[in-house]
Design a protein around this motif. Structure first.
Motif, PDB file in Angstrom:
ATOM      1  N   ILE A 331      67.332 -20.065  -8.657  1.00 39.03           N
ATOM      2  CA  ILE A 331      66.209 -21.161  -8.500  1.00 39.03           C
ATOM      3  C   ILE A 331      66.728 -22.098  -7.639  1.00 39.03           C
ATOM      4  O   ILE A 331      65.973 -22.546  -6.857  1.00 39.03           O
ATOM      5  N   ASP A 333      69.082 -21.893  -5.440  1.00 32.73           N
ATOM      6  CA  ASP A 333      69.269 -21.362  -4.051  1.00 32.73           C
ATOM      7  C   ASP A 333      67.906 -21.329  -3.261  1.00 32.73           C
ATOM      8  O   ASP A 333      67.864 -21.621  -2.188  1.00 32.73           O
ATOM      9  N   ALA A 334      66.849 -20.956  -4.169  1.00 31.99           N
ATOM     10  CA  ALA A 334      65.419 -20.651  -3.678  1.00 31.99           C
ATOM     11  C   ALA A 334      64.874 -22.136  -3.111  1.00 31.99           C
ATOM     12  O   ALA A 334      63.969 -22.202  -2.148  1.00 31.99           O
ATOM     13  N   ARG A 335      65.126 -23.309  -3.861  1.00 25.36           N
ATOM     14  CA  ARG A 335      64.718 -24.506  -3.803  1.00 25.36           C
ATOM     15  C   ARG A 335      65.167 -25.431  -2.646  1.00 25.36           C
ATOM     16  O   ARG A 335      64.959 -26.445  -2.459  1.00 25.36           O
ATOM     17  N   GLU A 336      66.449 -24.814  -2.302  1.00 34.34           N
ATOM     18  CA  GLU A 336      67.394 -25.569  -1.046  1.00 34.34           C
ATOM     19  C   GLU A 336      66.257 -25.901  -0.051  1.00 34.34           C
ATOM     20  O   GLU A 336      65.816 -24.716   0.581  1.00 34.34           O
ATOM     21  N   ILE A 338      63.660 -27.578  -0.045  1.00 31.91           N
ATOM     22  CA  ILE A 338      62.166 -27.940  -0.116  1.00 31.91           C
ATOM     23  C   ILE A 338      62.199 -29.461  -0.602  1.00 31.91           C
ATOM     24  O   ILE A 338      62.905 -30.119  -1.072  1.00 31.91           O
ATOM     25  N   GLU A 345      55.392 -29.944  -5.934  1.00 31.20           N
ATOM     26  CA  GLU A 345      55.411 -28.446  -5.334  1.00 31.20           C
ATOM     27  C   GLU A 345      54.430 -27.546  -6.431  1.00 31.20           C
ATOM     28  O   GLU A 345      53.684 -27.017  -5.664  1.00 31.20           O
ATOM     29  N   ILE A 384      56.329 -20.568   2.110  1.00 37.92           N
ATOM     30  CA  ILE A 384      57.743 -20.191   2.077  1.00 37.92           C
ATOM     31  C   ILE A 384      58.369 -20.161   3.210  1.00 37.92           C
ATOM     32  O   ILE A 384      59.581 -20.886   3.478  1.00 37.92           O
ATOM     33  N   GLY A 387      59.439 -24.003   4.167  1.00 38.73           N
ATOM     34  CA  GLY A 387      59.869 -24.465   3.792  1.00 38.73           C
ATOM     35  C   GLY A 387      59.151 -25.566   2.605  1.00 38.73           C
ATOM     36  O   GLY A 387      59.682 -26.546   2.122  1.00 38.73           O
ATOM     37  N   SER A 390      58.866 -23.084  -2.740  1.00 39.86           N
ATOM     38  CA  SER A 390      60.017 -21.891  -2.939  1.00 39.86           C
ATOM     39  C   SER A 390      59.398 -20.689  -3.290  1.00 39.86           C
ATOM     40  O   SER A 390      58.110 -20.527  -3.998  1.00 39.86           O
ATOM     41  N   SER A 392      60.091 -18.897  -5.958  1.00 41.52           N
ATOM     42  CA  SER A 392      59.835 -18.608  -7.263  1.00 41.52           C
ATOM     43  C   SER A 392      58.612 -19.665  -7.649  1.00 41.52           C
ATOM     44  O   SER A 392      57.753 -19.146  -9.018  1.00 41.52           O
TER      45      SER A 392
END
Length: 499
Positions: A331, A333-336, A338, A345, A384, A387, A390, A392
């Motif tokens: 999570i 890493d995916a939100r980096e 944002i 979000e 996505i 940016g 994310s 997720s």
């Protein structure tokens, strides 16, 4: 003009009044004609051609068949005295002929699609029911489709809907009471109940609440919903809407009151209980184990649709230690990159998802489904890639939307859309404590609701384990039919009334 008066014996005076009342109504037909000896008796027919049958019918001769000597005999030897005596002494045998002497009755019957016959030197009028407006035929309901079960759905014609109910409940115990709304619409409506099953205090309370209907404009069944509900601002529906006659009959057997309005195919069952929001008619047409698992799945979907975005916000913002390490790293890493916190979000994604869903409903059906699906995919992928969101979060919002579609009652899904945003705010403000506070407030609100004086959370609160045969899972039909014959729900409602 004052229409609260008797008809005049002069047909000219009556026609002058009709011309004034219906001035500008170009679809009103006034057809003058004569009959009797030497065609000395003047008469006229008044009707709306947009409300009556297209084919020509001699309503006068149909009613005079008992007066004439032979069926094919023309009505040329009928005297005015014989004619008036025939009708005033109820000699007419046709079921759709009505005799009255009030001007307001004439206006009402014309507007209801009747053909009015006025005779000179007679201060009464004849009305023949000739109403014929094209309506939708009985077909499978779109909003409550099933794989197995009856395919009939209610339509916009009130008499057809009443017939569909009476076809399934062939008992004199079924009572149907007709009412007429007020205002300019004068809409016909009916409420029905099984006299041996309904709770008498509940029925009296219902009648008291709808006593103002003759003064109100009633255009749809939902107009009566607010008259029945105690808390009109609650996001949870306190009545149940259906387009399926089999569901309506099942509700009547459970001791509920059925309301139907002319001009709409939606029927209303009241009172509605919380646990009934997860029940579908197909639950009773499938095997017990399968229907029980599906109902549990719906209940689980209810909590997903209500809590999933809030839980995500609370866990990622305040309680990351509760997330498994591998999932937490994924999570993070995916939100980096944002630029928004999790609450903003989620709020933006939920807002645009609701916007797409509403657009899909309002657009024409062939276009709406394509716009909603393609729009969600394109916007999700674009968000996505840009940016803004994310992966997720897109998954969370998608699962929330799918879960809301799994609930049988559409009005419940609307209520969840209202509650989801306050819970997200509480989760972003206080984390898990705020989420629990919001759930506690919702639970207290549910326990305080009393539609028509009945407990909304029954049989969960107050607890009644003997009624749990059709709550979370469905018991075998053999037990449920014994329950139906015993009128258990009606007895439960009566116990609630005593409390």
């Amino acid at each position: 003009m004052d229409i609260d008066q008797n008809l005049s014996e002069s047909i000219l005076d009556n026609l002058n009044i009709m011309d004034q009342i219906f001035e500008g109504a170009n679809d009103l037909v006034i057809q003058e004609w004569r009959f009797g000896m030497d065609f000395s008796i003047s008469a006229c027919s008044i009707y709306f051609k947009t409300l009556t049958q297209e084919y020509e019918t001699n309503y006068l001769k149909r009613a005079l068949q008992d007066l004439l000597k032979y069926e094919n005999e023309p009505a040329t030897d009928v005297t005015l005295e014989a004619f008036t005596s025939f009708y005033e002494n109820h000699g007419v045998s046709t079921k759709n002929a009505v005799l009255f002497d009030r001007l307001d009755d004439v206006i009402t019957h014309i507007l209801n699609g009747h053909i009015i016959i006025l005779i000179d030197q007679w201060n009464k009028a004849l009305a023949f029911d000739a109403f014929a407006v094209e309506t939708r035929t009985v077909a499978e309901p779109v909003s409550e489709s099933v794989v197995q079960g009856p395919r009939e759905g209610s339509v916009e014609d009130l008499q057809t809907n009443v017939g569909l109910i009476r076809k399934r409940l062939r008992t004199s115990d079924l009572k149907m009471t007709y009412l007429v709304g007020g205002g300019e619409s004068k809409t016909n409506l009916v409420y029905g109940y099984l006299d041996s099953r309904v709770s008498k205090p509940l029925l009296n309370d219902f009648r008291e609440r709808i006593s103002c209907i003759p003064e109100l404009e009633i255009l749809e069944t939902s107009y009566i919903e607010e008259l029945v509900e105690d808390n009109i601002y609650s996001p949870f529906p306190q009545v149940r809407f259906t387009e399926r006659p089999d569901v309506a009959v099942a509700g009547l057997l459970e001791g509920k009151i059925l309301v139907m309005v002319d001009g709409t195919g939606t029927m209303m069952l009241c009172p509605g209980l919380f646990i009934e929001l997860f029940q579908s008619s197909e639950d009773y047409y499938q095997r017990t184990v399968l229907s029980g698992l599906i109902r549990l799945l719906r209940i689980f979907a209810f909590f997903i649709a209500l809590l999933l975005p809030s839980m995500y916000i609370a866990l990622t913002t305040f309680h990351p230690e509760l997330i498994p390490t591998i999932l937490l790293l994924a999570i993070v890493d995916a939100r980096e990159g944002i630029p928004f916190p999790a609450f903003v979000e989620a709020f933006l994604m939920e807002f645009f998802f609701e916007l797409l869903r509403e657009a899909g409903i309002r657009l024409p059906r062939p276009v709406g489904s394509a716009v909603s699906i393609v729009g969600a995919l394109v916007i999700g992928e674009a968000a996505i890639a840009a940016g803004i969101a994310s992966p997720s979060m897109v998954i969370i919002v998608s699962l929330t939307g799918i879960a809301s579609f799994a609930i049988p009652q559409y009005s419940v899904a609307i209520g969840l859309r209202v509650l989801r945003f306050p819970l997200m705010i509480l989760a972003a403000w206080l984390g898990g404590y705020g989420l629990m506070l919001g759930l506690l407030l919702i639970l207290l609100h549910l326990c305080r609701l009393r539609p028509l004086g009945q407990y909304y959370m029954s049989p969960l609160a107050p607890l009644n384990l003997s009624e749990w045969r059709d709550v979370f899972v469905r018991a075998p039909l053999r037990q449920l039919m014994r329950k139906s014959r015993a009128g258990t729900l009606g007895k439960t409602l009566q116990r609630n009334d005593k409390r």
